[in-house]
Enzyme design. Structure first.
Site, PDB file in Angstrom:
ATOM      1  N   GLN A  97       0.824  -1.210   0.000  1.00 43.51           N
ATOM      2  CA  GLN A  97       0.000   0.000   0.000  1.00 43.51           C
ATOM      3  C   GLN A  97       0.858   1.260   0.000  1.00 43.51           C
ATOM      4  O   GLN A  97       1.997   1.253   0.455  1.00 43.51           O
ATOM      5  CB  GLN A  97      -0.891   0.035   1.244  1.00 43.51           C
ATOM      6  N   HIS A  99      -0.011   5.436   1.031  1.00 43.31           N
ATOM      7  CA  HIS A  99      -1.001   6.404   1.498  1.00 43.31           C
ATOM      8  C   HIS A  99      -0.619   7.786   0.977  1.00 43.31           C
ATOM      9  O   HIS A  99       0.516   8.223   1.167  1.00 43.31           O
ATOM     10  CB  HIS A  99      -1.073   6.419   3.023  1.00 43.31           C
ATOM     11  N   GLU A 134       0.998   6.151   9.915  1.00 39.30           N
ATOM     12  CA  GLU A 134       0.823   4.959  10.754  1.00 39.30           C
ATOM     13  C   GLU A 134       2.099   4.659  11.537  1.00 39.30           C
ATOM     14  O   GLU A 134       3.203   4.917  11.058  1.00 39.30           O
ATOM     15  CB  GLU A 134       0.521   3.726   9.878  1.00 39.30           C
ATOM     16  N   ARG A 274      -3.326   0.829  -3.722  1.00 38.22           N
ATOM     17  CA  ARG A 274      -2.695  -0.498  -3.682  1.00 38.22           C
ATOM     18  C   ARG A 274      -1.595  -0.609  -4.733  1.00 38.22           C
ATOM     19  O   ARG A 274      -1.670   0.012  -5.783  1.00 38.22           O
ATOM     20  CB  ARG A 274      -3.753  -1.585  -3.869  1.00 38.22           C
TER      21      ARG A 274
END
Length: 391
Positions: A97, A99, A134, A274
């Site tokens: 992934q 972001h 994250e 993705r």
């Protein structure tokens, strides 16, 4: 302060045993239990029990009393609990992934809204206008990929598969960011015979190559034998976090969780582009536009915590959340912040006290502390993890 009633997300990649083994969470149906969510995310908010015994959504409770529960600075800046706290249990690889950053998330969200793309459409990239920084903190040995390797490293790893695709040979001639971008897109764009041939070359190389990252490619190929993402461990750092180690995942940086159990903290966003290891839609032009093709040495990926007494603080470069660990002792210590906090018992037993109220947390249990309830006293054995804001 209230004990949280949390939900489990049953994604297919989740472990059927980890939450039971670590925290005694029952799994009578033997479903994959991928994530335990703690927070007020609209998709699956935690619940709390009010003073009169009623169970309500934490999101609704915060909505009715934002300033008291979130603190003035967080209420003004974010208008909601700005983070989601999870226990993540990966039995098999998750998709690679990326972001988008905050600005591109705002632009992309507005653009897709204007185009009338439904929120649940497969080709929808932007579910909200927020970024998604994250932090991942390993509870067990945790295997992941994060950020591009140094170019010299990529060159040596690609040599055995130089014949797999013309874009690989092209990068090997002049290894720079532009050619890495072309290589990244070319591998994802492969179809039919071209893809079969490239993967055959990669799988042939697996027979003669030992150690990492070849071993990681073998692990991934058990789940995704025909995915062009199998080349990604040659381009991205393969990271093995030991329990207690953490790393931050920056915007515009490809990453994937492969195996293990970890605490994960993130900003409240579902924006994901993705980049392989998935049967789902990949928007290659949008992905490439949102990736920084710059190397990051593996040695720089771990977050260096700062110890202060019994607290271990993990510096976070954004305001959306903060993360710290607290070693508990029989003597009470004060835990305070100017925001809401979620406290999670990692191991042992935590006793939280605020005036006359007393709350006991066993491993895997968590509590919500409103900003107006700070500070609370904590004692016991083992460790607490705390997620909050430093605003």
């Amino acid at each position: 302060m209230q004990k949280l009633i949390n939900s489990v997300q049953n994604y297919a990649w989740g472990s059927k045993t980890a939450l039971t083994e670590l925290y005694g969470i029952a799994n009578p149906q033997q479903q994959p239990m991928a994530e335990l969510w703690m927070g007020a995310h609209p998709k699956s908010s935690s619940r709390i029990t009010t003073a009169n015994g009623e169970t309500v959504s934490l999101r609704d409770a915060i909505e009715k009393n934002k300033t008291a529960m979130l603190g003035e600075a967080v209420a003004n800046r974010f208008g909601e609990l700005p983070f989601l706290f999870k226990v993540l249990c990966a039995a098999q690889p998750l998709s690679i992934q990326v972001h988008p950053n905050k600005r591109n998330s705002e632009i992309g969200f507005a653009k897709e809204n204007a185009a009338g793309i439904p929120m649940d459409a497969a080709e929808r990239n932007y579910k909200d206008p927020n970024h998604k920084p994250e932090l991942v903190f390993a509870l067990t040995p945790f295997l992941a990929m994060n950020a591009f390797r140094e170019f010299s490293d990529i060159v040596s790893l690609l040599q055995p598969v130089a014949g797999a695709h013309s874009a690989i040979a092209h990068f090997l001639q002049v290894p720079n960011a532009e050619r890495l971008s072309q290589l990244f897109a070319s591998l994802l764009n492969m179809q039919g015979e071209e893809k079969s041939r490239a993967l055959a070359v990669l799988k042939a190389a697996l027979n003669s190559q030992q150690g990492e990252p070849w071993q990681t490619i073998r692990v991934i190929s058990e789940y995704y034998p025909d995915d062009s993402g199998l080349f990604s461990p040659l381009l991205l750092n393969v990271v093995k976090l030991n329990p207690g180690e953490a790393m931050f995942l920056f915007a515009e940086t490809p990453h994937a969780y492969l195996q293990g159990v970890a605490l994960e903290v993130m900003a409240n966003s579902d924006n994901v582009l993705r980049a392989g290891l998935t049967p789902k839609y990949i928007d290659i032009p949008e992905l490439v536009a949102n990736v920084k093709f710059e190397p990051k040495p593996a040695g720089e990926l771990l977050t260096a915590p700062v110890k202060s007494g019994a607290e271990l603080d993990f510096p976070i470069p954004v305001d959306d959340f903060a993360f710290s660990l607290h070693d508990l002792a029989l003597q009470e210590t004060s835990i305070g912040q100017h925001s809401a906090a979620i406290l999670f018992c990692v191991e042992g037993e935590a006793v939280l006290r605020k005036d006359e109220q007393r709350l006991v947390l066993k491993p895997g249990e968590s509590a919500f502390i409103g900003a107006d309830e700070s500070p609370v006293n904590a004692s016991g054995t083992g460790r607490l993890a705390r997620v909050y804001n430093k605003l």
